[in-house]
Design a protein around this motif. Structure first.
Motif, short mmCIF file in Angstrom:
data_model
loop_
_atom_site.label_atom_id
_atom_site.label_comp_id
_atom_site.label_asym_id
_atom_site.label_seq_id
_atom_site.Cartn_x
_atom_site.Cartn_y
_atom_site.Cartn_z
N PHE A 252 37.27 35.04 35.12
CA PHE A 252 36.06 34.16 36.14
C PHE A 252 34.59 35.31 35.98
CE2 PHE A 252 37.15 38.87 37.49
CZ PHE A 252 36.31 39.06 38.26
N ASN A 253 33.62 34.02 37.17
CA ASN A 253 32.55 34.68 36.47
C ASN A 253 31.76 34.77 37.56
OD1 ASN A 253 29.53 34.10 34.12
ND2 ASN A 253 28.96 33.31 35.91
N VAL A 254 30.88 35.37 37.56
CA VAL A 254 29.35 35.85 39.17
C VAL A 254 28.19 36.03 38.33
CG1 VAL A 254 29.20 37.61 40.75
CG2 VAL A 254 31.71 37.80 39.52
N LEU A 268 37.93 30.44 36.25
CA LEU A 268 38.65 29.47 35.29
C LEU A 268 40.41 30.05 35.08
CD1 LEU A 268 35.80 29.89 34.80
CD2 LEU A 268 36.51 29.36 32.39
N GLU A 269 40.83 31.20 35.51
CA GLU A 269 42.05 31.53 35.51
C GLU A 269 42.42 32.11 36.72
OE1 GLU A 269 43.59 32.64 32.17
OE2 GLU A 269 42.63 31.41 30.78
N PRO A 285 41.74 28.20 40.49
CA PRO A 285 41.29 27.59 39.30
C PRO A 285 40.43 26.64 39.45
CG PRO A 285 43.60 28.55 38.73
CD PRO A 285 43.43 28.64 40.18
N GLY A 286 39.12 26.37 39.05
CA GLY A 286 38.84 25.60 38.87
C GLY A 286 38.01 25.08 40.54
N ALA A 306 29.53 26.36 34.49
CA ALA A 306 29.44 28.03 34.58
C ALA A 306 29.39 28.55 33.90
CB ALA A 306 30.45 28.29 35.84
N VAL A 307 30.39 28.95 32.95
CA VAL A 307 30.31 29.81 31.36
C VAL A 307 29.42 29.48 30.46
CG1 VAL A 307 32.56 30.50 32.19
CG2 VAL A 307 32.10 28.60 30.71
#
Length: 383
Positions: A252-254, A268-269, A285-286, A306-307
């Motif tokens: 994941f992204n923060v 993401l997962e 996810p998503g 996002a990434v």
């Protein structure tokens, strides 16, 4: 962004057969020279040899040997890829013939290079280490942990067995901090195997070792991408100033920059629980959560966007112009002064973060909506 192999071949055949328009040839020359991508469709070696030779002869008007160096393959395929799918993106030059081609004759003075792979590591005792200057190999040791710098510029933490006399250490873990300034990025692998990518102008605080801790709790300001090692008995918690994200093992992204309107968490997962002082919600996810003014909202996410920073790109999808400027300012460590009225301006497109700032600014200028001037370490929006 992806394409079928047959679509790539159609464009290669069109250019090499001499049926491409002058604008298409000019666009191909530009992308061949200035862009290369790693995520291109695969062609067989024979196909790559044949098509590379044909397009290179057509575009560069030079003789080339039958055997072409494989270093050309990604650039050629990328040129065709961008030529086809770029029509809808703001930087596609053939729809803007009035825009000057970038050549050696108009190199931008005071151009700014992209972010460097470095950061500052602060140990539990307060000692600071500039990672760009640190030697490869062992750079520090703390209780129960050894810290190494790899040849490709990563930081790796490796736990050592805990001694019986150090049980009090369990309740008071030694905290380390990795911080990036504007124009910097870095990656760290924690002692549990979790991988963290730190974006520019960010700070990451974490225990030097997780040995016997009930939780793997870390703190973040700025932006980071996480690939958390699975450990069901020890939840991984990311704390920012206004929320917590709890996971067992996921990607994941923060994004928690203080100058952005909302804290954005993109999954993401796996699954994560996002909570603030008022509520908590589960992400699938998503999906991504937006925390703004104490309100937590869940929506579908563009995970590629996002990434993109972690993968080496700027990807803007109807992005607010102010947000674009802030991203550019952090990545290139410049001050951007916007004297115009662009409150309602939104742009879409993709450009590599490995290029100098002039390439990004020229891409934005092609919209016809804005103009830039570089003045030392300042960028002025002139239109």
């Amino acid at each position: 962004m992806s394409m079928e192999k047959k679509d790539i071949k159609k464009v290669l055949d069109k250019v090499s057969a001499g049926t491409a328009t002058p604008q298409e040839e000019q666009a191909a020359k530009y992308w061949l020279h200035y862009f290369s991508k790693d995520d291109i469709p695969e062609l067989s070696e024979d196909e790559l040899n044949q098509e590379t030779e044909a397009i290179y002869k057509s575009l560069m008007k030079e003789k080339v040997p039958v055997k072409v160096n494989r270093l050309w393959y990604p650039a050629v395929a990328a040129a065709c890829l961008l030529m086809v799918v770029g029509a809808g993106l703001f930087y596609y030059r053939q729809h803007n013939p009035e825009v000057k081609q970038v050549t050696a004759a108009n190199i931008v003075p005071n151009d700014v290079a992209p972010a460097k792979n470095t950061a500052t590591l602060t140990l539990a005792d307060g000692k600071k280490i500039t990672l760009a200057d640190a030697p490869i190999g062992l750079i520090a040791e703390q209780r129960n942990v050894s810290i190494f710098k790899t040849a490709d510029g990563k930081l790796i933490y490796k736990s050592k067995p805990l001694k019986a006399s150090e049980t009090t250490f369990l309740d008071n873990p030694e905290l380390n901090i990795i911080s990036t300034a504007k124009g910097q990025q870095y990656q760290v692998i924690l002692p549990d195997g979790s991988k963290i990518w730190l974006n520019a102008a960010s700070s990451f605080t974490f225990p030097a070792t997780f040995v016997s801790l009930k939780q793997r709790k870390v703190e973040l300001t700025g932006e980071a991408y996480f690939e958390v090692a699975k450990d069901k008995s020890h939840p991984f918690i990311v704390k920012t100033d206004k929320q917590e994200v709890e996971v067992l093992g996921t990607h994941f992204n923060v994004n928690s920059y203080s100058d952005e309107e909302a804290i954005k968490t993109t999954l993401l997962e796996g699954s994560v629980k996002v909570s603030n002082s008022n509520e908590q919600k589960i992400l699938r996810p998503g999906q991504e959560s937006l925390l703004a003014k104490s309100s937590l909202v869940i929506r579908n996410a563009d995970t590629q966007e996002a990434v993109a920073w972690k993968n080496g790109d700027f990807i803007f999808n109807n992005e607010d112009f102010g947000s674009i400027l802030r991203q550019v300012a952090r990545w290139y460590n410049v001050e951007i002064i916007d004297n115009g009225n662009h409150e309602n301006l939104h742009l879409s497109g993709t450009v590599s973060r490995s290029k100098n700032i002039s390439a990004v600014l020229k891409a934005l200028e092609i919209t016809g909506k804005v103009k830039f001037m570089i003045d030392g370490n300042r960028v002025i929006v002139a239109k």
